[in-house]
Design a protein around this motif. Structure first.
Motif, PDB file in Angstrom:
ATOM      1  N   GLY A 240       0.732  -1.372  -0.184  1.00 47.68           N
ATOM      2  CA  GLY A 240      -0.002   0.010   0.077  1.00 47.68           C
ATOM      3  C   GLY A 240       0.773   0.940   0.235  1.00 47.68           C
ATOM      4  O   GLY A 240       0.452   2.699   0.079  1.00 47.68           O
ATOM      5  N   HIS A 241       1.875   1.479  -0.651  1.00 47.33           N
ATOM      6  CA  HIS A 241       3.113   1.959   0.284  1.00 47.33           C
ATOM      7  C   HIS A 241       2.977   2.875  -1.782  1.00 47.33           C
ATOM      8  O   HIS A 241       3.207   2.180  -3.144  1.00 47.33           O
ATOM      9  N   PRO A 242       2.810   4.286  -1.698  1.00 50.83           N
ATOM     10  CA  PRO A 242       2.269   4.966  -3.505  1.00 50.83           C
ATOM     11  C   PRO A 242       3.700   5.184  -3.466  1.00 50.83           C
ATOM     12  O   PRO A 242       3.454   6.573  -3.810  1.00 50.83           O
ATOM     13  N   PHE A 243       4.197   4.621  -4.398  1.00 43.85           N
ATOM     14  CA  PHE A 243       5.389   4.740  -4.695  1.00 43.85           C
ATOM     15  C   PHE A 243       4.871   4.955  -6.736  1.00 43.85           C
ATOM     16  O   PHE A 243       4.499   4.125  -7.002  1.00 43.85           O
ATOM     17  N   HIS A 244       5.450   5.497  -7.292  1.00 43.20           N
ATOM     18  CA  HIS A 244       6.309   5.946  -8.922  1.00 43.20           C
ATOM     19  C   HIS A 244       7.731   5.180  -8.705  1.00 43.20           C
ATOM     20  O   HIS A 244       8.418   6.580  -8.507  1.00 43.20           O
ATOM     21  N   TRP A 245       8.283   4.765 -10.150  1.00 44.18           N
ATOM     22  CA  TRP A 245       9.365   4.600 -10.113  1.00 44.18           C
ATOM     23  C   TRP A 245       9.766   5.158 -11.690  1.00 44.18           C
ATOM     24  O   TRP A 245       9.026   3.868 -12.600  1.00 44.18           O
ATOM     25  N   LEU A 246      10.316   6.212 -11.631  1.00 39.50           N
ATOM     26  CA  LEU A 246      10.414   6.965 -13.573  1.00 39.50           C
ATOM     27  C   LEU A 246      12.780   5.788 -13.116  1.00 39.50           C
ATOM     28  O   LEU A 246      13.073   6.115 -12.881  1.00 39.50           O
ATOM     29  N   ILE A 247      12.581   4.884 -14.979  1.00 37.06           N
ATOM     30  CA  ILE A 247      13.551   4.549 -14.959  1.00 37.06           C
ATOM     31  C   ILE A 247      14.024   5.236 -15.788  1.00 37.06           C
ATOM     32  O   ILE A 247      13.383   5.266 -17.244  1.00 37.06           O
ATOM     33  N   ALA A 248      15.494   5.751 -15.411  1.00 37.23           N
ATOM     34  CA  ALA A 248      15.905   6.326 -17.243  1.00 37.23           C
ATOM     35  C   ALA A 248      17.757   5.505 -17.679  1.00 37.23           C
ATOM     36  O   ALA A 248      17.758   5.218 -17.168  1.00 37.23           O
ATOM     37  N   GLY A 249      17.337   5.508 -19.083  1.00 40.95           N
ATOM     38  CA  GLY A 249      18.590   4.582 -19.664  1.00 40.95           C
ATOM     39  C   GLY A 249      18.159   3.497 -20.869  1.00 40.95           C
ATOM     40  O   GLY A 249      16.892   4.175 -21.347  1.00 40.95           O
ATOM     41  N   ASP A 250      18.540   2.723 -21.360  1.00 41.64           N
ATOM     42  CA  ASP A 250      18.493   1.238 -22.259  1.00 41.64           C
ATOM     43  C   ASP A 250      19.705   1.049 -22.277  1.00 41.64           C
ATOM     44  O   ASP A 250      20.550   1.000 -21.375  1.00 41.64           O
ATOM     45  N   GLY A 251      19.557  -0.717 -22.639  1.00 39.27           N
ATOM     46  CA  GLY A 251      20.056  -1.261 -22.687  1.00 39.27           C
ATOM     47  C   GLY A 251      19.866  -2.364 -22.856  1.00 39.27           C
ATOM     48  O   GLY A 251      18.846  -2.716 -23.274  1.00 39.27           O
ATOM     49  N   PRO A 252      20.217  -3.325 -22.589  1.00 37.03           N
ATOM     50  CA  PRO A 252      19.974  -4.729 -23.213  1.00 37.03           C
ATOM     51  C   PRO A 252      18.934  -5.387 -22.170  1.00 37.03           C
ATOM     52  O   PRO A 252      18.437  -6.847 -22.684  1.00 37.03           O
ATOM     53  N   TYR A 253      18.998  -4.792 -21.081  1.00 40.70           N
ATOM     54  CA  TYR A 253      17.841  -5.487 -20.303  1.00 40.70           C
ATOM     55  C   TYR A 253      16.729  -4.790 -20.129  1.00 40.70           C
ATOM     56  O   TYR A 253      15.852  -4.831 -19.735  1.00 40.70           O
ATOM     57  N   ARG A 254      16.601  -3.980 -20.945  1.00 41.47           N
ATOM     58  CA  ARG A 254      14.988  -3.280 -21.147  1.00 41.47           C
ATOM     59  C   ARG A 254      14.054  -4.010 -21.672  1.00 41.47           C
ATOM     60  O   ARG A 254      12.904  -3.784 -20.961  1.00 41.47           O
ATOM     61  N   LYS A 255      14.108  -4.813 -22.173  1.00 40.60           N
ATOM     62  CA  LYS A 255      13.077  -5.777 -22.532  1.00 40.60           C
ATOM     63  C   LYS A 255      12.706  -6.882 -21.852  1.00 40.60           C
ATOM     64  O   LYS A 255      11.368  -6.018 -21.776  1.00 40.60           O
ATOM     65  N   THR A 256      13.746  -6.966 -20.839  1.00 41.00           N
ATOM     66  CA  THR A 256      13.404  -7.779 -19.969  1.00 41.00           C
ATOM     67  C   THR A 256      12.933  -7.566 -18.351  1.00 41.00           C
ATOM     68  O   THR A 256      12.140  -7.939 -18.082  1.00 41.00           O
ATOM     69  N   LEU A 257      13.146  -5.904 -18.705  1.00 40.49           N
ATOM     70  CA  LEU A 257      12.956  -5.219 -17.017  1.00 40.49           C
ATOM     71  C   LEU A 257      10.985  -4.712 -17.452  1.00 40.49           C
ATOM     72  O   LEU A 257      10.464  -5.303 -16.629  1.00 40.49           O
ATOM     73  N   LEU A 258      10.813  -4.744 -18.546  1.00 41.23           N
ATOM     74  CA  LEU A 258       9.716  -3.728 -18.565  1.00 41.23           C
ATOM     75  C   LEU A 258       8.934  -4.994 -19.014  1.00 41.23           C
ATOM     76  O   LEU A 258       7.467  -4.797 -19.004  1.00 41.23           O
TER      77      LEU A 258
END
Length: 392
Positions: A240-258
């Protein structure tokens, strides 16, 4: 100006030669250190940069120092550096900075003693792994370790980018004989680039009004800690903690992370903003509640945390490697040993106890002018230590 030759250079005043095979417009840590040092030193010295990185015509016109970009056919860059070193062997340099591994290798292979005895060799982070522990075949074929080590042996000063990097290098390579000539030279933050400059990121990304906004910025590879951070973030949202996470950058892990973000049902709470220019990154740093990055690498330093601090933001980093030198625990942010500690710091919003002025003061101590002053002190030591040799 750009020169594609190794002709004579006839500047006035004390000279400094900065050799960096990697240099802007290419991007990266060594490139940033090279151009920051060239800009800062050019205020005191007659600076020439010698590089194998090409650039478009006019790129260097406003640099404020001379840039010699070597014409390197078929990738035979050691030969071109050898010619360039020979053309400069009789010049009276106050110091010669070999900024990256290729520069140090070339120096060990071909630089005359007249240059190396005034040499300052930078160590940025991954040299032990790349050239000593598990070198690629191409590095073995060109005897990279041999000539790299030869360059370090013959230079006057070795400049690791942190105290941790100093320890890491000698422990992983066994080159304890080099310890006595090592002097840490931290990378700096340009506070003309990174300073408080907030924007309305809530409106831009449709973030809930009551959400605490987290930011991460790096090359997107798994070992930067994104899997661990996603697990922590998921648990916090479920609680229930109201956090929002912004991620900046690119690289080979992007597709897996998203993909993992979507599978966790967090697409509305996690926003990937892509690669950002420094000016835009400054605005994002300045507009969030906390910067966090739990890298699993033994980072040589942690400049990204100092950049965030320079924009007035507290930080969380993993307690390992050079990150411990970038964060003042419980003052400019928090060093965490594991996911449990990180989750606790976020859940209790402990970061709100950090004083903004403490954060800004800490960043100021790593201002590029301050770090350049340290480099100037090293240059003066090099010049004074070689003066008797010159006069004999």
């Amino acid at each position: 100006m750009i020169k594609n030759t190794v002709d004579d250079y006839s500047g006035e005043g004390a000279r400094v030669l900065l050799v960096s095979h990697a240099f802007p417009p290419d991007v990266g840590g060594a490139q940033n250190v090279a151009i920051q040092n060239a800009r800062a030193l050019s205020r005191e010295y007659d600076v020439e940069v010698l590089t194998g990185t090409p650039a478009a015509s006019g790129w260097d016109d406003q640099s404020g120092f001379k840039v010699t970009r070597l014409n390197i056919p078929f990738g035979i860059w050691p030969l071109q550096y050898a010619r360039a070193f020979k053309a400069r062997s009789n010049r009276d340099y106050r110091a010669i900075i070999f900024n990256d591994p290729a520069a140090i290798y070339s120096a060990g292979l071909a630089a005359p003693s007249s240059l190396l005895k005034r040499g300052i060799c930078y160590l940025h982070g991954s040299e032990p792994e790349f050239f000593f522990s598990s070198p690629r075949l191409i590095y073995r074929l060109v005897r990279f370790r041999h000539y790299f080590e030869h360059g370090l042996d013959r230079c006057r000063v070795i400049a690791p980018v942190s105290e941790f990097m100093k320890r890491k290098f000698v422990e992983q390579t066994g080159l304890y004989r080099l310890q006595s000539k090592m002097k840490a030279a931290y990378a700096g933050v340009d506070r003309n680039v990174f300073y408080p400059d907030p924007i309305e990121v809530r409106d831009r990304h449709d973030i809930e009004e009551d959400a605490e906004i987290l930011l991460s910025a790096s090359r997107l590879v798994e070992r930067k800690g994104y899997s661990d951070m996603l697990g922590i973030f998921r648990d916090l949202r479920e609680e229930g903690h109201p956090f929002h996470w912004l991620i900046a950058g690119d690289g080979p892990y992007r597709k897996t992370l998203l993909r993992d973000v979507e599978r966790a049902g967090l697409s509305e709470s996690v926003t990937w903003v892509g690669e950002l220019t420094q000016d835009v990154l400054r605005q994002y740093y300045s507009s969030v509640d906390l910067f966090w990055l739990l890298s699993k690498f033994q980072e040589a330093f942690g400049l990204v945390y100092i950049e965030a601090n320079a924009c007035g933001v507290p930080v969380i980093g993993r307690e390992r490697g050079g990150v411990r030198e970038a964060i003042q625990d419980n003052k400019t942010g928090f060093l965490v040993a594991d996911q449990t500690e990180c989750k606790r710091a976020l859940a209790t919003q402990k970061y709100k106890e950090v004083e903004t002025q403490d954060v800004l003061d800490w960043a100021e101590s790593f201002d590029v002018e301050a770090t350049a002053q340290r480099l100037q002190e090293i240059i003066n030591e090099v010049a004074s230590s070689t003066e008797p040799e010159k006069n004999t």
